[in-house]
Motif scaffolding. Structure first.
Motif, PDB file in Angstrom:
ATOM      1  N   VAL A  93       0.843  -1.207   0.000  1.00 28.62           N
ATOM      2  CA  VAL A  93       0.000   0.000   0.000  1.00 28.62           C
ATOM      3  C   VAL A  93       0.874   1.251   0.000  1.00 28.62           C
ATOM      4  CG1 VAL A  93      -1.620   1.322   1.408  1.00 28.62           C
ATOM      5  CG2 VAL A  93      -1.992  -1.113   1.067  1.00 28.62           C
ATOM      6  N   GLU A  94       1.920   1.229   0.815  1.00 30.98           N
ATOM      7  CA  GLU A  94       2.823   2.376   0.906  1.00 30.98           C
ATOM      8  C   GLU A  94       3.530   2.618  -0.433  1.00 30.98           C
ATOM      9  OE1 GLU A  94       6.772   3.353   3.484  1.00 30.98           O
ATOM     10  OE2 GLU A  94       5.122   2.379   4.536  1.00 30.98           O
ATOM     11  N   ILE A  95       4.013   1.562  -1.072  1.00 29.64           N
ATOM     12  CA  ILE A  95       4.674   1.694  -2.370  1.00 29.64           C
ATOM     13  C   ILE A  95       3.690   2.180  -3.430  1.00 29.64           C
ATOM     14  CG2 ILE A  95       5.729   0.351  -4.244  1.00 29.64           C
ATOM     15  CD1 ILE A  95       7.104  -1.310  -2.041  1.00 29.64           C
ATOM     16  N   ASN A  96       2.479   1.686  -3.368  1.00 26.32           N
ATOM     17  CA  ASN A  96       1.454   2.117  -4.309  1.00 26.32           C
ATOM     18  C   ASN A  96       1.178   3.610  -4.155  1.00 26.32           C
ATOM     19  OD1 ASN A  96      -0.488   1.795  -6.329  1.00 26.32           O
ATOM     20  ND2 ASN A  96      -2.103   1.548  -4.821  1.00 26.32           N
ATOM     21  N   ASP A  97       1.093   4.087  -2.912  1.00 22.54           N
ATOM     22  CA  ASP A  97       0.872   5.514  -2.669  1.00 22.54           C
ATOM     23  C   ASP A  97       2.020   6.350  -3.207  1.00 22.54           C
ATOM     24  OD1 ASP A  97      -1.493   4.865  -1.446  1.00 22.54           O
ATOM     25  OD2 ASP A  97      -0.722   5.066   0.610  1.00 22.54           O
ATOM     26  N   ILE A  98       3.248   5.889  -2.967  1.00 23.78           N
ATOM     27  CA  ILE A  98       4.417   6.624  -3.453  1.00 23.78           C
ATOM     28  C   ILE A  98       4.425   6.654  -4.983  1.00 23.78           C
ATOM     29  CG2 ILE A  98       6.940   6.550  -3.607  1.00 23.78           C
ATOM     30  CD1 ILE A  98       6.918   5.459  -0.707  1.00 23.78           C
ATOM     31  N   ALA A  99       4.138   5.521  -5.614  1.00 21.07           N
ATOM     32  CA  ALA A  99       4.118   5.461  -7.074  1.00 21.07           C
ATOM     33  C   ALA A  99       3.042   6.384  -7.640  1.00 21.07           C
ATOM     34  CB  ALA A  99       3.877   4.026  -7.540  1.00 21.07           C
ATOM     35  N   TYR A 100       1.885   6.413  -7.000  1.00 20.00           N
ATOM     36  CA  TYR A 100       0.804   7.287  -7.459  1.00 20.00           C
ATOM     37  C   TYR A 100       1.225   8.744  -7.346  1.00 20.00           C
ATOM     38  CZ  TYR A 100      -3.716   9.554  -7.789  1.00 20.00           C
ATOM     39  OH  TYR A 100      -4.751  10.364  -8.156  1.00 20.00           O
ATOM     40  N   GLU A 101       1.879   9.093  -6.228  1.00 26.26           N
ATOM     41  CA  GLU A 101       2.334  10.471  -6.032  1.00 26.26           C
ATOM     42  C   GLU A 101       3.391  10.844  -7.072  1.00 26.26           C
ATOM     43  OE1 GLU A 101       4.608  13.084  -2.636  1.00 26.26           O
ATOM     44  OE2 GLU A 101       3.356  11.413  -2.008  1.00 26.26           O
ATOM     45  N   MET A 102       4.324   9.914  -7.338  1.00 28.67           N
ATOM     46  CA  MET A 102       5.355  10.192  -8.335  1.00 28.67           C
ATOM     47  C   MET A 102       4.749  10.341  -9.724  1.00 28.67           C
ATOM     48  SD  MET A 102       8.410   7.698  -7.018  1.00 28.67           S
ATOM     49  CE  MET A 102       9.461   8.050  -8.406  1.00 28.67           C
ATOM     50  N   GLU A 103       3.773   9.502 -10.028  1.00 31.69           N
ATOM     51  CA  GLU A 103       3.113   9.588 -11.320  1.00 31.69           C
ATOM     52  C   GLU A 103       2.376  10.916 -11.453  1.00 31.69           C
ATOM     53  OE1 GLU A 103      -0.454   7.290 -13.712  1.00 31.69           O
ATOM     54  OE2 GLU A 103       0.761   6.177 -12.292  1.00 31.69           O
ATOM     55  N   SER A 104       1.728  11.345 -10.382  1.00 36.42           N
ATOM     56  CA  SER A 104       1.023  12.626 -10.405  1.00 36.42           C
ATOM     57  C   SER A 104       2.010  13.764 -10.626  1.00 36.42           C
ATOM     58  CB  SER A 104       0.277  12.845  -9.093  1.00 36.42           C
ATOM     59  OG  SER A 104      -0.697  11.868  -8.900  1.00 36.42           O
ATOM     60  N   ARG A 105       3.145  13.717  -9.929  1.00 42.38           N
ATOM     61  CA  ARG A 105       4.162  14.760 -10.108  1.00 42.38           C
ATOM     62  C   ARG A 105       4.693  14.762 -11.537  1.00 42.38           C
ATOM     63  NH1 ARG A 105       7.843  14.541  -4.630  1.00 42.38           N
ATOM     64  NH2 ARG A 105       6.187  15.184  -3.206  1.00 42.38           N
ATOM     65  N   TYR A 106       4.889  13.573 -12.114  1.00 40.49           N
ATOM     66  CA  TYR A 106       5.394  13.481 -13.474  1.00 40.49           C
ATOM     67  C   TYR A 106       4.394  14.098 -14.447  1.00 40.49           C
ATOM     68  CZ  TYR A 106       7.003  11.505 -17.881  1.00 40.49           C
ATOM     69  OH  TYR A 106       7.414  11.349 -19.166  1.00 40.49           O
ATOM     70  N   VAL A 107       3.121  13.803 -14.277  1.00 31.62           N
ATOM     71  CA  VAL A 107       2.090  14.358 -15.160  1.00 31.62           C
ATOM     72  C   VAL A 107       2.075  15.872 -15.047  1.00 31.62           C
ATOM     73  CG1 VAL A 107      -0.405  14.496 -15.508  1.00 31.62           C
ATOM     74  CG2 VAL A 107       0.673  12.287 -15.199  1.00 31.62           C
ATOM     75  N   ILE A 108       2.143  16.387 -13.820  1.00 27.24           N
ATOM     76  CA  ILE A 108       2.147  17.838 -13.625  1.00 27.24           C
ATOM     77  C   ILE A 108       3.395  18.447 -14.252  1.00 27.24           C
ATOM     78  CG2 ILE A 108       2.346  19.631 -11.860  1.00 27.24           C
ATOM     79  CD1 ILE A 108       0.553  17.845 -10.086  1.00 27.24           C
ATOM     80  N   LYS A 109       4.537  17.792 -14.071  1.00 24.69           N
ATOM     81  CA  LYS A 109       5.796  18.287 -14.627  1.00 24.69           C
ATOM     82  C   LYS A 109       5.708  18.351 -16.150  1.00 24.69           C
ATOM     83  CE  LYS A 109      10.745  17.227 -14.353  1.00 24.69           C
ATOM     84  NZ  LYS A 109      11.691  16.259 -13.811  1.00 24.69           N
TER      85      LYS A 109
END
Length: 150
Positions: A93-109
């Motif tokens: 769950v923790e890794i999934n949350d981190i991956a989702y956050e990184m993906e969101s940051r990448y999309v915003i970037k």
């Protein structure tokens, strides 16, 4: 006649709803029974293992201390396995949350980069048009200053 048909239609629709609820309840009941059956099988298997160990202890193959030690070890293994499973699930769950956050940051970037490219293109077009209209001389230095800022 239409009143009868409309009432009959409503009755059939209600009957279908009731049938759907009955089917859903039946499915849930079967699923609960299957889960309970699985739990019962695990408990029965554990009970058989413990009975076998107890029989061996009574026959003199091992002592009561070794019997109790075997029970404690098996319960420790079960507990360790459950804790490991919970830890893995928590980490997933923790890794999934981190991956989702990184993906969101990448999309915003990527979105910001696209906006900056559009802004740079627009600014270049505006400045080049301005320099073109000014002609030669003092206006030529403007694109280099602004292009270095963007």
């Amino acid at each position: 006649m239409f009143d009868f048909l409309s009432k009959e239609l409503v009755r059939l629709q209600e009957e279908r709803k009731i049938h759907a609820f009955v089917m859903l309840a039946e499915r849930q009941r079967r699923m609960r029974e299957a889960e309970e059956s699985g739990r019962r099988q695990v408990e029965e298997r554990q009970r058989q293992e413990e009975d076998e160990i107890f029989k061996q202890a009574r026959e003199g193959d091992c002592t009561i201390e070794s019997y109790l030690e075997d029970i404690i070890l098996s319960s420790m293994e079960n507990t360790a396995e459950e804790q490991a499973r919970e830890e893995v699930q928590r980490m997933a769950v923790e890794i999934n949350d981190i991956a989702y956050e990184m993906e969101s940051r990448y999309v915003i970037k990527q979105h910001i980069r696209g906006c900056l490219r559009q802004f740079r293109t627009c600014l270049t077009i505006c400045i080049c048009g301005y320099v073109y209209n000014l002609g030669h001389g003092k206006g030529r230095a403007i694109p280099f200053m602004i292009a270095s800022l963007v």
